[in-house]
Scaffold this active site. Structure first.
Site, PDB file in Angstrom:
ATOM      1  N   GLU A 256      -4.687   3.622   2.455  1.00 38.46           N
ATOM      2  CA  GLU A 256      -4.806   2.882   0.995  1.00 38.46           C
ATOM      3  C   GLU A 256      -5.454   3.613  -0.246  1.00 38.46           C
ATOM      4  OE1 GLU A 256      -4.496  -1.568   2.650  1.00 38.46           O
ATOM      5  OE2 GLU A 256      -6.373  -1.019   2.016  1.00 38.46           O
TER       6      GLU A 256
ATOM      7  N   GLU B 168       0.505  -1.650   8.299  1.00 35.45           N
ATOM      8  CA  GLU B 168      -0.336  -2.946   8.138  1.00 35.45           C
ATOM      9  C   GLU B 168       0.412  -4.082   7.652  1.00 35.45           C
ATOM     10  OE1 GLU B 168      -4.355  -2.803   6.461  1.00 35.45           O
ATOM     11  OE2 GLU B 168      -4.617  -0.617   6.925  1.00 35.45           O
TER      12      GLU B 168
END
Length: 479
Positions: free
Chosen positions: A176, A377
Site C-alpha cells: 500500500e 487484499e
C-alpha cells in the site's frame, strides 16, 4: 462466457508484523510495528519511543506464526491454496537495517517457511516491506524521509533475492505504497515515512516530508525491480496499492472534478510512477498548490523508467463518496475518509461494503495499464463468536466474499486479465489499523484476545470449508 483462468492463484494474505510474533527471537531487531501499542476502534494505537510497563504491544506475540508455521501452512493447503501472500520482516534479516551482513537465523526461518510452502505446492507471494521497517532507521533518518534508507532497502533486497531465488517467483516491493497520499485531514498512513499504519493525530502532518519519503520509496522500488530483472529473470515483480474507490456524491460537476482530482493523487499517482516509469503530468499542479517540492538526484528519472513492475496488485475493502458541499454523514474505513454512500451497507467497523465497486475498479485499472492484476487484499473484519461446540458460523463473511468473487468474475468477462485473489487475514491476526484481535478476518480462528490472553489454538470456521469448495471449483461453486 469465460470464467477464471485455469492457473488462477487462489490463496490468502498476511503480514509478518501482524501474525509472526517472536519479535525479539533469534536476533530479530525492533521494527516500528514492535513499538506500537494495542488499540480499538475508538482508542487508536500509539507508537512509543520506549516500552511502557503494563502496556500491551500486540506484535510481540501476535498469533505466533513463528512457532506454528507448519500447522498453519498445512491448514492453508487443506483449503487448497495455490498461493500464500506473506511478508518478510526486514529486522529478522537486518536487525537495525544498517548492518552489512545479514542475520543467518532470520534467513533460515524463511527458508523453513518457504520449504513448507513448496512441500504443499503453494506458490509464495512475498511482500518485501509491509508496514514495518527497522526502528533504528526511524531514529537515525526519520525513516524514508532520509535518502539513506534506499541503500539499506536495496541491500536487504539483494540478500533475500539471492537466498530465495529458487523458492520465490512473485515479489511485491512495498505494501500500500500510496497510503501516505490520502487527503490531508483524513486518517493518514505513515507507511511512506515510518513503515507504519496509524492515525495522523499522533504527529503533525507534513506533506513535504511525506512526498519526499514517497519519492525515496519509488527509487528504492525501482532499483529493486531493476536488480531483479537483471539478475533473476525468472522473478515477476509487482507493486501494491490500496485502491480507495471514490464516486462523486452528486452529478454536480464540482463533485465530479473533485473526485477526479482526488482519484489521481490517491489512486493513480503511485502506480503511474511504478507501472509507467515517470511522474504523471497532473501531480505538478498538486505539488505547486500544496507547496511540495520533491528533491531528486541525478539519475532518478532514469531509475524510475528502468524499474517498472510486471504486474499490478491492490487491496480493496470499500468505497466512499466525494462531495464539494459539506455533508455531515461521514464514512470511516481503511485509511479512507469520505462521505457515506446511501446505497451501501457497512461492516461493524463502518467500512462500506461495495462488491460492484470491485468490478468497476478492476476495469479502471486494467483499462489504464493493460498488465496482469491480482487482488491481494479483500475481506470482512468482524466480531466472530465461537459457539459452545467450538464452531464459528461466519455466514456474513461468506456472503461478503461471495459477492466480491462474483464481481471479479464479471470483470474477467469484461476482459480484465486477473491472475489471482488472496483475501486478507486468511488466519486471524492483529488488526493493522487498530491493533485489535477482536476484528477478525480469517478462515481460521485463533484463540487470542485483545488483552493478550489465549491458548493460540487454531480451529476452522464455516468459511474455511466454503473457501475450500470455491478453490476446488475454480470459483464456480460459490454457494
Amino acid at each position: 462466457m469465460k470464467g477464471f483462468r485455469k492457473d488462477f492463484l487462489w490463496g490468502g494474505a498476511t503480514a509478518a508484523n501482524q501474525f509472526e510474533g517472536a519479535w525479539n527471537v533469534d536476533g530479530k531487531g525492533a521494527a516500528v510495528s514492535d513499538m506500537c501499542t494495542n488499540g480499538s476502534h475508538t482508542s487508536p494505537k500509539r507508537i512509543t519511543p520506549v516500552f511502557e510497563e503494563g502496556t500491551l504491544y500486540p506484535s510481540h506475540e501476535a498469533i505466533d506464526f513463528y512457532h506454528h508455521y507448519e500447522e498453519d501452512i498445512a491448514l492453508f493447503a487443506e483449503m487448497g491454496f495455490k498461493v500464500f501472500r506473506l511478508s518478510i520482516a526486514w529486522t529478522r534479516i537486518f536487525p537495525t537495517g544498517m548492518e552489512t551482513e545479514p542475520n543467518e537465523a532470520g534467513l533460515s526461518f524463511y527458508d523453513r517457511v518457504l520449504d513448507t510452502c513448496k512441500k504443499y505446492g503453494i506458490e509464495p507471494l512475498v511482500t518485501i516491506s509491509h508496514y514495518e521497517m527497522p526502528y533504528a532507521l526511524i531514529e537515525k533518518y526519520n525513516g524514508w524521509e532520509g535518502r539513506e534508507c534506499i541503500d539499506c532497502y536495496v541491500r536487504y533486497c539483494g540478500v533475500i533475492f539471492e537466498r530465495y531465488k529458487d523458492k520465490v517467483k512473485y515479489w511485491l516491493t512495498f505494501n500500500e505504497i500510496n497510503g501516505g497520499t490520502m487527503p490531508m485531514g483524513t486518517v493518514l498512513s505513515l507507511g511512506t515515512i515510518r513503515g507504519y499504519n496509524g492515525p495522523i493525530t499522533q504527529v503533525p502532518d507534513k506533506p513535504q516530508e511525506r512526498f519526499q519519503a514517497l519519492h525515496h520509496q519509488f527509487i528504492a522500488s525501482a532499483r529493486a525491480v531493476k536488480l531483479a530483472h537483471e539478475k533473476y529473470p525468472q522473478f515477476k515483480m509487482g507493486n501494491m496499492n490500496i485502491f480507495a474507490t471514490m464516486y462523486p456524491y452528486t452529478c454536480n460537476p464540482d463533485d465530479i472534478i473533485k473526485t477526479q482530482k482526488r482519484m489521481q493523487v490517491v489512486n493513480w499517482f503511485c502506480s503511474d510512477v511504478q507501472v509507467r516509469g515517470a511522474y504523471p503530468c497532473y501531480i505538478e499542479r498538486f505539488f505547486e498548490e500544496n507547496k511540495i517540492h520533491v528533491k531528486m538526484k541525478e539519475g532518478d528519472v532514469e531509475t524510475l523508467k528502468e524499474g517498472t513492475v510486471d504486474f499490478y496488485t491492490f487491496s480493496y475493502y470499500m468505497s466512499t463518496c466525494v462531495a464539494t458541499d459539506e455533508v455531515t454523514d461521514k464514512a470511516s474505513g481503511n485509511l479512507i475518509g469520505g462521505v457515506k454512500n446511501p446505497y451501501l451497507e457497512a461492516s461493524d467497523w463502518g467500512w462500506q461494503i461495495d462488491p460492484k465497486g470491485l468490478r468497476y475498479t478492476l476495469n479502471e485499472i486494467y483499462g489504464r495499464y493493460q498488465i496482469p492484476i491480482m487482488v491481494v487484499e479483500n475481506g470482512l473484519g468482524a466480531c466472530d463468536k465461537k459457539e459452545a461446540d467450538g464452531s464459528v458460523n461466519d455466514d456474513y463473511r461468506i456472503d461478503y466474499l461471495k459477492r466480491h468473487i462474483e464481481q471479479m468474475k464479471e470483470a474477467v468477462k469484461d476482459g480484465v486479465d486477473l491472475m489471482g485473489y488472496t483475501p486478507w487475514g486468511c488466519i486471524d491476526l492483529v488488526s493493522a489499523s487498530t491493533g485489535e484481535m477482536a476484528k477478525r478476518y480469517g478462515f481460521i480462528y485463533v484463540d487470542k484476545y485483545d488483552d493478550g490472553t489465549g491458548t493460540l489454538e487454531r480451529s476452522r470456521k464455516k468459511s474455511f470449508y466454503w473457501y475450500k469448495k470455491v478453490i476446488a471449483s475454480n470459483g464456480e461453486d460459490l454457494d
